[in-house]
Design a protein around this motif. Structure first.
Motif, PDB file in Angstrom:
ATOM      1  N   VAL A 247       0.850  -1.200   0.000  1.00  0.00           N
ATOM      2  CA  VAL A 247       0.000   0.000   0.000  1.00  0.00           C
ATOM      3  C   VAL A 247       0.882   1.246   0.000  1.00  0.00           C
ATOM      4  CG1 VAL A 247      -1.694   1.326   1.292  1.00  0.00           C
ATOM      5  CG2 VAL A 247      -1.897  -1.160   1.162  1.00  0.00           C
ATOM      6  N   VAL A 248       1.875   1.242   0.905  1.00  0.00           N
ATOM      7  CA  VAL A 248       2.793   2.390   0.984  1.00  0.00           C
ATOM      8  C   VAL A 248       3.484   2.591  -0.365  1.00  0.00           C
ATOM      9  CG1 VAL A 248       4.860   3.294   2.103  1.00  0.00           C
ATOM     10  CG2 VAL A 248       3.152   2.058   3.437  1.00  0.00           C
ATOM     11  N   ILE A 249       3.978   1.489  -0.916  1.00  0.00           N
ATOM     12  CA  ILE A 249       4.687   1.585  -2.195  1.00  0.00           C
ATOM     13  C   ILE A 249       3.798   2.219  -3.248  1.00  0.00           C
ATOM     14  CG2 ILE A 249       5.632   0.219  -4.106  1.00  0.00           C
ATOM     15  CD1 ILE A 249       6.682  -1.748  -1.989  1.00  0.00           C
ATOM     16  N   ASN A 250       2.555   1.737  -3.335  1.00  0.00           N
ATOM     17  CA  ASN A 250       1.684   2.248  -4.388  1.00  0.00           C
ATOM     18  C   ASN A 250       1.274   3.700  -4.170  1.00  0.00           C
ATOM     19  OD1 ASN A 250       1.201   0.282  -6.552  1.00  0.00           O
ATOM     20  ND2 ASN A 250       0.703  -1.058  -4.838  1.00  0.00           N
ATOM     21  N   LEU A 251       1.115   4.075  -2.878  1.00  0.00           N
ATOM     22  CA  LEU A 251       0.805   5.484  -2.608  1.00  0.00           C
ATOM     23  C   LEU A 251       1.980   6.369  -3.039  1.00  0.00           C
ATOM     24  CD1 LEU A 251      -1.056   5.338   0.828  1.00  0.00           C
ATOM     25  CD2 LEU A 251      -1.994   5.876  -1.430  1.00  0.00           C
ATOM     26  N   LEU A 252       3.187   5.903  -2.740  1.00  0.00           N
ATOM     27  CA  LEU A 252       4.366   6.675  -3.162  1.00  0.00           C
ATOM     28  C   LEU A 252       4.431   6.759  -4.694  1.00  0.00           C
ATOM     29  CD1 LEU A 252       7.115   5.456  -0.652  1.00  0.00           C
ATOM     30  CD2 LEU A 252       6.188   7.765  -0.881  1.00  0.00           C
ATOM     31  N   TYR A 253       4.066   5.662  -5.353  1.00  0.00           N
ATOM     32  CA  TYR A 253       4.061   5.661  -6.818  1.00  0.00           C
ATOM     33  C   TYR A 253       3.067   6.691  -7.361  1.00  0.00           C
ATOM     34  CZ  TYR A 253       6.984   1.502  -7.510  1.00  0.00           C
ATOM     35  OH  TYR A 253       8.033   0.617  -7.574  1.00  0.00           O
ATOM     36  N   ILE A 254       1.912   6.785  -6.689  1.00  0.00           N
ATOM     37  CA  ILE A 254       0.923   7.775  -7.130  1.00  0.00           C
ATOM     38  C   ILE A 254       1.494   9.183  -6.967  1.00  0.00           C
ATOM     39  CG2 ILE A 254      -1.329   8.806  -6.625  1.00  0.00           C
ATOM     40  CD1 ILE A 254      -2.317   5.998  -5.892  1.00  0.00           C
ATOM     41  N   ALA A 255       2.125   9.430  -5.807  1.00  0.00           N
ATOM     42  CA  ALA A 255       2.732  10.745  -5.565  1.00  0.00           C
ATOM     43  C   ALA A 255       3.777  11.040  -6.645  1.00  0.00           C
ATOM     44  CB  ALA A 255       3.361  10.779  -4.178  1.00  0.00           C
ATOM     45  N   ALA A 256       4.608  10.032  -6.950  1.00  0.00           N
ATOM     46  CA  ALA A 256       5.647  10.224  -7.964  1.00  0.00           C
ATOM     47  C   ALA A 256       5.008  10.558  -9.313  1.00  0.00           C
ATOM     48  CB  ALA A 256       6.519   8.973  -8.073  1.00  0.00           C
ATOM     49  N   SER A 257       3.939   9.845  -9.659  1.00  0.00           N
ATOM     50  CA  SER A 257       3.284  10.091 -10.950  1.00  0.00           C
ATOM     51  C   SER A 257       2.761  11.521 -11.034  1.00  0.00           C
ATOM     52  CB  SER A 257       2.130   9.118 -11.161  1.00  0.00           C
ATOM     53  OG  SER A 257       2.591   7.789 -11.075  1.00  0.00           O
ATOM     54  N   ILE A 258       2.171  12.001  -9.928  1.00  0.00           N
ATOM     55  CA  ILE A 258       1.657  13.380  -9.919  1.00  0.00           C
ATOM     56  C   ILE A 258       2.805  14.364 -10.142  1.00  0.00           C
ATOM     57  CG2 ILE A 258       0.619  15.157  -8.449  1.00  0.00           C
ATOM     58  CD1 ILE A 258      -1.023  12.883  -7.155  1.00  0.00           C
ATOM     59  N   LEU A 259       3.926  14.114  -9.474  1.00  0.00           N
ATOM     60  CA  LEU A 259       5.074  15.024  -9.643  1.00  0.00           C
ATOM     61  C   LEU A 259       5.579  14.998 -11.089  1.00  0.00           C
ATOM     62  CD1 LEU A 259       6.962  14.408  -6.285  1.00  0.00           C
ATOM     63  CD2 LEU A 259       5.711  16.450  -6.984  1.00  0.00           C
ATOM     64  N   PHE A 260       5.565  13.819 -11.716  1.00  0.00           N
ATOM     65  CA  PHE A 260       5.995  13.746 -13.125  1.00  0.00           C
ATOM     66  C   PHE A 260       5.043  14.545 -14.013  1.00  0.00           C
ATOM     67  CE2 PHE A 260       7.993   9.391 -12.159  1.00  0.00           C
ATOM     68  CZ  PHE A 260       9.205   9.987 -11.877  1.00  0.00           C
ATOM     69  N   ILE A 261       3.740  14.412 -13.739  1.00  0.00           N
ATOM     70  CA  ILE A 261       2.752  15.135 -14.553  1.00  0.00           C
ATOM     71  C   ILE A 261       2.968  16.642 -14.420  1.00  0.00           C
ATOM     72  CG2 ILE A 261       0.293  15.693 -14.762  1.00  0.00           C
ATOM     73  CD1 ILE A 261      -0.233  12.738 -13.900  1.00  0.00           C
ATOM     74  N   LEU A 262       3.074  17.115 -13.154  1.00  0.00           N
ATOM     75  CA  LEU A 262       3.312  18.546 -12.949  1.00  0.00           C
ATOM     76  C   LEU A 262       4.630  18.959 -13.589  1.00  0.00           C
ATOM     77  CD1 LEU A 262       2.189  18.946  -9.232  1.00  0.00           C
ATOM     78  CD2 LEU A 262       1.032  19.760 -11.290  1.00  0.00           C
ATOM     79  N   GLY A 263       5.630  18.094 -13.452  1.00  0.00           N
ATOM     80  CA  GLY A 263       6.950  18.398 -14.004  1.00  0.00           C
ATOM     81  C   GLY A 263       6.888  18.622 -15.506  1.00  0.00           C
ATOM     82  N   ILE A 264       6.253  17.699 -16.217  1.00  0.00           N
ATOM     83  CA  ILE A 264       6.182  17.849 -17.678  1.00  0.00           C
ATOM     84  C   ILE A 264       5.355  19.075 -18.052  1.00  0.00           C
ATOM     85  CG2 ILE A 264       5.321  16.805 -19.808  1.00  0.00           C
ATOM     86  CD1 ILE A 264       6.078  14.122 -18.772  1.00  0.00           C
ATOM     87  N   LYS A 265       4.249  19.278 -17.338  1.00  0.00           N
ATOM     88  CA  LYS A 265       3.372  20.399 -17.663  1.00  0.00           C
ATOM     89  C   LYS A 265       4.101  21.737 -17.518  1.00  0.00           C
ATOM     90  CE  LYS A 265      -1.017  22.458 -16.192  1.00  0.00           C
ATOM     91  NZ  LYS A 265      -1.475  22.881 -17.497  1.00  0.00           N
ATOM     92  N   LYS A 266       4.775  21.912 -16.378  1.00  0.00           N
ATOM     93  CA  LYS A 266       5.419  23.200 -16.113  1.00  0.00           C
ATOM     94  C   LYS A 266       6.727  23.368 -16.878  1.00  0.00           C
ATOM     95  CE  LYS A 266       3.292  23.546 -11.601  1.00  0.00           C
ATOM     96  NZ  LYS A 266       3.192  24.793 -10.854  1.00  0.00           N
ATOM     97  N   LEU A 267       7.263  22.272 -17.374  1.00  0.00           N
ATOM     98  CA  LEU A 267       8.499  22.358 -18.150  1.00  0.00           C
ATOM     99  C   LEU A 267       8.264  23.100 -19.463  1.00  0.00           C
ATOM    100  CD1 LEU A 267      11.299  21.382 -17.466  1.00  0.00           C
ATOM    101  CD2 LEU A 267      10.822  19.232 -18.596  1.00  0.00           C
TER     102      LEU A 267
END
Lengths: 475, 100
Positions: A4-24
């Motif tokens: 569960v922890v792993i997958n929650l962290l994965y979700i957080a990472a995915s959100i950061l990637f999305i924001l990262g690409i968008k703001k780039l």
């Protein structure tokens, strides 16, 4: 609990990637965006390490070696070598995915497919049929291998180790045969789970993937490189996404897919900047598909001396520099910046007009000019310059060719007809800096050079600009 | 089969999201966008880590080790090189230094 922890962290990472690409994609937020996405990567790595049962010794040594090499290369390479480096990093992403594909195959081959699938289900909670795992492995090997060798060729071309485009008869047919062979190998693999000869089949698939990367990249001419590099970037993401389908890992699938899709957008931008379809760039070759050669150009090129150019520039009130690959080759950006600064000091308005596909990679000219400390406000996009071009006294074309060829506007028989260009021919006076009288990469005579308001300054661009700077200094 | 469908669902959504995320990128940012997203594709590092299991054979660990090294170069190098480039652009946005 752990998962569960792993997958929650994965979700957080995915959100950061999305924001990262968008703001780039926006100037003011780009740097923060890149850091956000780096934090996302860190989260994804930490989460993965929580799986347990990992070989820590190998992991620590591997990350130290990789991190050391990556950091050294990234921090030590001069800005002018940036395009090559980005191509090389892209290739490394490709080979990493390729190796993941191979390693998962080796796992299947060393045990039995049933055991492998059972282990996978125990680890991820997802049951997959064998054909699914096999197809994911095949696609990862294919795209990963293609990205790897394709990027290496791109690197070699950018670094000037390979010049021009290489074509041979039957190249297209060979590519198609190889793709068919790859499909056959992939189907074979998915239908015969535990056949002893599978190592040969997958080995053949790997060789095909590596060959395709080379074959698809070597015929691409210099001016088309920005498209191919953007496309390879997209491929490296796709390869990672497919690798995610092998090990059934969400963050791998999502992040890889985001990169794959956004890379396609950039590829599209590059294609539109040349008014060509992706297929035409990849398979057509410049002018080869249409058989168009363009109308014969009449008149003659009029050479000018440094003094002539000096006197015209001296009285100019609005000057536009149009850089192209020639500026990168001559490493003239610092000299150009110096000349621009002198003109500005004399009260002249100075801009740099940047065509989206000038140079050999997307944004190539911007990187070079930024390195030379050219202020951002002076870097204008094509459309902005075209709006004011009629009021420009002098346009200085530095080693750019097709992106300023007026045949793209007024000669329907030209192979580049329809490509958006910077309309320098509408400026009052144009100076074209050119190494010699030869044709551009497309093999086209540039109609610009024959216009009445155009003068040629032959010789090394850096030397020419430096001489102009000296002229101003001698006043 | 359902969990697998969820993964395919995520894949499909990510494609559309990726396509929608960036529309008009100023050409100044083309290179950083490319190298920044290229660093993200180094996410393959996760696959390499998972493959480096304790109980695996030497061959498997050897290949996975190779994947890990390449992916780490991609990640670390990619982010650093992008940051360096963007720092260079950012300085340009501030008022000019007194260089003349």
């Amino acid at each position: 609990m752990n998962s569960v922890v792993i997958n929650l962290l994965y979700i957080a990472a995915s959100i950061l990637f999305i924001l990262g690409i968008k703001k780039l994609g926006k100037a003011e937020s780009a740097r923060a965006a890149n850091r956000l996405s780096a934090v996302g990567m860190l989260l994804a790595i930490v989460a993965t390490l929580l799986y347990g049962g990992l070989d820590w010794k190998f992991i620590i040594i591997g990350m130290l070696i990789g991190g050391g090499i990556g950091a050294y290369a990234a921090l030590r390479v001069p800005m002018t070598g940036m395009p090559e480096l980005v191509a090389l990093f892209n290739g490394f992403g490709g080979i990493a995915s390729l190796l993941i594909g191979i390693v998962e195959f080796v796992k299947i081959h060393q045990t039995e497919s049933a055991t492998y699938l059972a282990n996978l289900e125990a680890q991820t909670g997802i049951a997959v049929p064998f054909w699914f795992a096999a197809t994911a492995i095949s696609l990862t090997i294919l795209i990963g291998g293609l990205t790897f060798t394709g990027s290496l060729i791109a690197w070699a071309k950018l670094a000037g180790k390979i010049n021009g485009s290489t074509r041979f008869p039957g190249q297209g047919t060979l590519n198609i045969l190889l793709i068919i062979a790859a499909v056959v190998a992939a189907i074979w693999f998915s239908l015969t789970p535990d056949a002893p000869n599978l190592a040969i089949v997958v080995g053949a698939l790997t060789v095909i993937a590596l060959s395709l990367g080379v074959l698809m990249t070597i015929p691409i001419g210099g001016g088309d490189m920005p498209v191919v590099i953007a496309l390879l970037n997209s491929y490296s993401g796709l390869a990672a996404a497919f690798a995610g389908f092998i090990i059934l890992n969400t963050v791998l699938v999502v992040a890889g897919c985001l990169v794959g899709a956004s890379g396609l957008i950039l590829t599209g931008i590059m294609c539109r900047a040349m008014n060509r379809s992706l297929g035409n760039v990849l398979f057509g070759g410049f002018g080869a598909a249409s058989g168009k050669t363009g109308a014969a150009v009449e008149g003659e090129m009029k050479p000018a001396s440094i003094e002539d150019a000096y006197y015209v520039l001296e009285s100019a009130r609005h000057v536009v520099f149009v850089p192209g690959y020639g500026m990168a080759v001559a490493q003239a950006q610092h000299a150009v910046k110096e000349l621009a600064a002198i003109l500005e000091e004399r009260g002249c308005q100075v801009e740099f007009a940047i065509h989206p596909v000038a140079g050999r990679m997307p944004g190539h000219m911007n990187v070079l000019l930024a390195e030379a400390d050219v202020p951002y406000e002076q870097l204008w996009e094509m459309e902005a310059t075209n709006r004011v071009i009629e009021s420009v006294d002098v346009a200085v074309v530095i080693g750019a060719n097709d992106v300023v060829n007026p045949a793209a506007k007024d000669d329907p028989s030209s192979p580049i007809y329809g490509m958006p260009i910077i309309n320098v021919h509408k400026a009052r006076t144009v100076y074209c800096l050119k190494r010699g009288k030869g044709k551009g990469f497309s093999g086209l005579e540039n109609a610009l050079f024959f216009r009445d308001n155009v003068r040629m300054l032959y010789g090394d661009a850096k030397a020419t600009i430096s001489q102009l700077v000296t002229e101003f200094g001698e006043e | 089969m359902t969990p697998l469908l969820l993964l395919i669902f995520a894949f499909t959504l990510a494609i559309f999201l990726g396509v929608e995320l960036i529309s008009k990128v100023p050409s100044q940012l083309h290179t950083p966008l490319m190298s920044g997203s290229n660093a993200i594709s180094g996410i393959a590092i996760v696959g390499a880590l998972v493959a480096l299991g304790d109980g695996e054979s030497t061959l498997v660990r050897g290949i996975a080790f190779g994947a890990l090294v390449f992916a780490t170069i991609n990640v670390v190098g990619g982010y650093l090189v992008t940051d360096r480039m963007l720092a260079m652009f950012q300085n340009k946005n501030k008022p000019k230094k007194g260089d003349h």
